[in-house]
Scaffold this active site. Structure first.
Site, PDB file in Angstrom:
ATOM      1  N   ARG A  79      -1.208  -9.214  13.333  1.00  0.00           N
ATOM      2  CA  ARG A  79      -1.697  -8.072  12.565  1.00  0.00           C
ATOM      3  C   ARG A  79      -2.578  -8.528  11.405  1.00  0.00           C
ATOM      4  O   ARG A  79      -3.576  -7.888  11.082  1.00  0.00           O
ATOM      5  CB  ARG A  79      -0.537  -7.246  12.005  1.00  0.00           C
ATOM      6  CG  ARG A  79      -0.066  -6.222  12.955  1.00  0.00           C
ATOM      7  CD  ARG A  79       0.729  -5.148  12.228  1.00  0.00           C
ATOM      8  NE  ARG A  79       1.694  -4.662  13.183  1.00  0.00           N
ATOM      9  CZ  ARG A  79       2.991  -4.681  13.020  1.00  0.00           C
ATOM     10  NH1 ARG A  79       3.510  -5.131  11.918  1.00  0.00           N
ATOM     11  NH2 ARG A  79       3.777  -4.238  13.955  1.00  0.00           N
ATOM     12  N   ARG A  85      12.928  -3.202  11.655  1.00  0.00           N
ATOM     13  CA  ARG A  85      11.665  -2.960  12.367  1.00  0.00           C
ATOM     14  C   ARG A  85      11.497  -4.023  13.440  1.00  0.00           C
ATOM     15  O   ARG A  85      11.073  -5.143  13.180  1.00  0.00           O
ATOM     16  CB  ARG A  85      10.471  -3.008  11.402  1.00  0.00           C
ATOM     17  CG  ARG A  85      10.432  -1.862  10.436  1.00  0.00           C
ATOM     18  CD  ARG A  85       9.135  -1.902   9.670  1.00  0.00           C
ATOM     19  NE  ARG A  85       9.036  -0.806   8.729  1.00  0.00           N
ATOM     20  CZ  ARG A  85       7.917  -0.438   8.169  1.00  0.00           C
ATOM     21  NH1 ARG A  85       6.793  -1.053   8.456  1.00  0.00           N
ATOM     22  NH2 ARG A  85       7.890   0.559   7.315  1.00  0.00           N
ATOM     23  N   ARG A  96      11.085  -7.367   5.093  1.00  0.00           N
ATOM     24  CA  ARG A  96      11.148  -5.916   5.295  1.00  0.00           C
ATOM     25  C   ARG A  96      11.653  -5.588   6.700  1.00  0.00           C
ATOM     26  O   ARG A  96      12.453  -4.677   6.882  1.00  0.00           O
ATOM     27  CB  ARG A  96       9.761  -5.293   5.067  1.00  0.00           C
ATOM     28  CG  ARG A  96       9.739  -3.788   5.278  1.00  0.00           C
ATOM     29  CD  ARG A  96       8.383  -3.190   5.027  1.00  0.00           C
ATOM     30  NE  ARG A  96       7.509  -3.368   6.172  1.00  0.00           N
ATOM     31  CZ  ARG A  96       6.252  -2.944   6.230  1.00  0.00           C
ATOM     32  NH1 ARG A  96       5.710  -2.353   5.193  1.00  0.00           N
ATOM     33  NH2 ARG A  96       5.532  -3.123   7.317  1.00  0.00           N
ATOM     34  N   LYS A 150       0.818  -1.211   0.000  1.00  0.00           N
ATOM     35  CA  LYS A 150       0.000   0.000   0.000  1.00  0.00           C
ATOM     36  C   LYS A 150       0.852   1.262   0.000  1.00  0.00           C
ATOM     37  O   LYS A 150       0.577   2.185  -0.747  1.00  0.00           O
ATOM     38  CB  LYS A 150      -0.934   0.030   1.221  1.00  0.00           C
ATOM     39  CG  LYS A 150      -2.020  -0.997   1.218  1.00  0.00           C
ATOM     40  CD  LYS A 150      -2.981  -0.813   2.385  1.00  0.00           C
ATOM     41  CE  LYS A 150      -2.326  -0.755   3.740  1.00  0.00           C
ATOM     42  NZ  LYS A 150      -1.677  -1.979   4.200  1.00  0.00           N
ATOM     43  N   ARG A 164      -9.613   1.767   9.324  1.00  0.00           N
ATOM     44  CA  ARG A 164      -9.296   0.360   9.569  1.00  0.00           C
ATOM     45  C   ARG A 164     -10.504  -0.453  10.020  1.00  0.00           C
ATOM     46  O   ARG A 164     -10.430  -1.659  10.102  1.00  0.00           O
ATOM     47  CB  ARG A 164      -8.226   0.237  10.661  1.00  0.00           C
ATOM     48  CG  ARG A 164      -6.849   0.584  10.212  1.00  0.00           C
ATOM     49  CD  ARG A 164      -5.860   0.144  11.286  1.00  0.00           C
ATOM     50  NE  ARG A 164      -4.519   0.574  10.982  1.00  0.00           N
ATOM     51  CZ  ARG A 164      -3.657  -0.126  10.273  1.00  0.00           C
ATOM     52  NH1 ARG A 164      -4.004  -1.269   9.760  1.00  0.00           N
ATOM     53  NH2 ARG A 164      -2.444   0.326  10.060  1.00  0.00           N
TER      54      ARG A 164
END
Length: 193
Positions: free
Chosen positions: A145, A134, A128, A14, A89
């Site tokens: 998630r 992260r 990622r 996204k 969301r």
């Protein structure tokens, strides 16, 4: 003047597509995730709250997110259109966004949903996390998630589909392939750049 949302699970691409779409149509890409990460990095009060919440894999509460989005949409660059990434969301946030837009005589033009394979996205997010350092993207947190997305956010597809605003786009493939699919949908709505 185009007001749009891009939907899809975490890791669907996204953010990448939002930046390309925003550039093509001359509108700001507004990512709640980017706003939250910037505050975490700057160690603001908001950032400290968000870091604690996201470290557990939970989502930032609606009230806080709605206030941040409302403030951002009121800024000058968003008056001629915008692309929301990561918001709304859930159905409560859909209602809040409707209220914000109605208050200024605006409405949404289109909602793009990137459709992807869950396992491919999990692997993408883990890669990622490794590349970007992260810490909050562990496999357990990523899968949580994805579950939260499916449970809370997926009903948005149905809601926007009922309004005739939803356009589903295959989100797998090279970035430029996905971009081409999206612009094929958006050009008739937003007009080519």
């Amino acid at each position: 003047m185009t007001r749009m949302i891009i939907l899809g699970p975490p890791g669907a691409g996204k953010g990448t597509q939002a930046a390309l779409i925003a550039e093509r149509y001359g509108i700001p890409a507004i990512s709640t995730g980017d706003i939250f990460r910037a505050n975490i990095k700057a160690e603001t009060e908001l950032g400290k709250q968000v870091k604690e919440i996201t470290a557990s894999g939970a989502l930032v509460p609606d009230e806080l997110t709605n206030r941040i989005v409302e403030d951002r949409l009121a800024q000058t660059d968003a008056q001629e259109g915008f692309l929301l990434d990561g918001y709304p969301r859930n159905l409560g946030q859909v209602e809040a966004l409707d209220t914000m837009l109605r208050a200024t005589g605006q409405s949404l033009d289109v909602v793009i949903e990137l459709v992807v394979d869950t396992e491919e996205v999990v692997q993408r997010l883990l890669k990622r996390a490794e590349v970007e350092g992260r810490e909050d993207d562990t496999e357990e947190v990523v899968r949580h998630r994805m579950d939260v997305y499916t449970e809370q956010t997926a009903p948005l597809s149905e809601a926007y589909d009922k309004r005739g605003l939803l356009e589903r786009v295959d989100g797998l493939g090279e970035v430029d392939e996905v971009t081409a699919r999206i612009t094929e949908v958006l050009d008739p709505i937003a007009g080519p750049a």
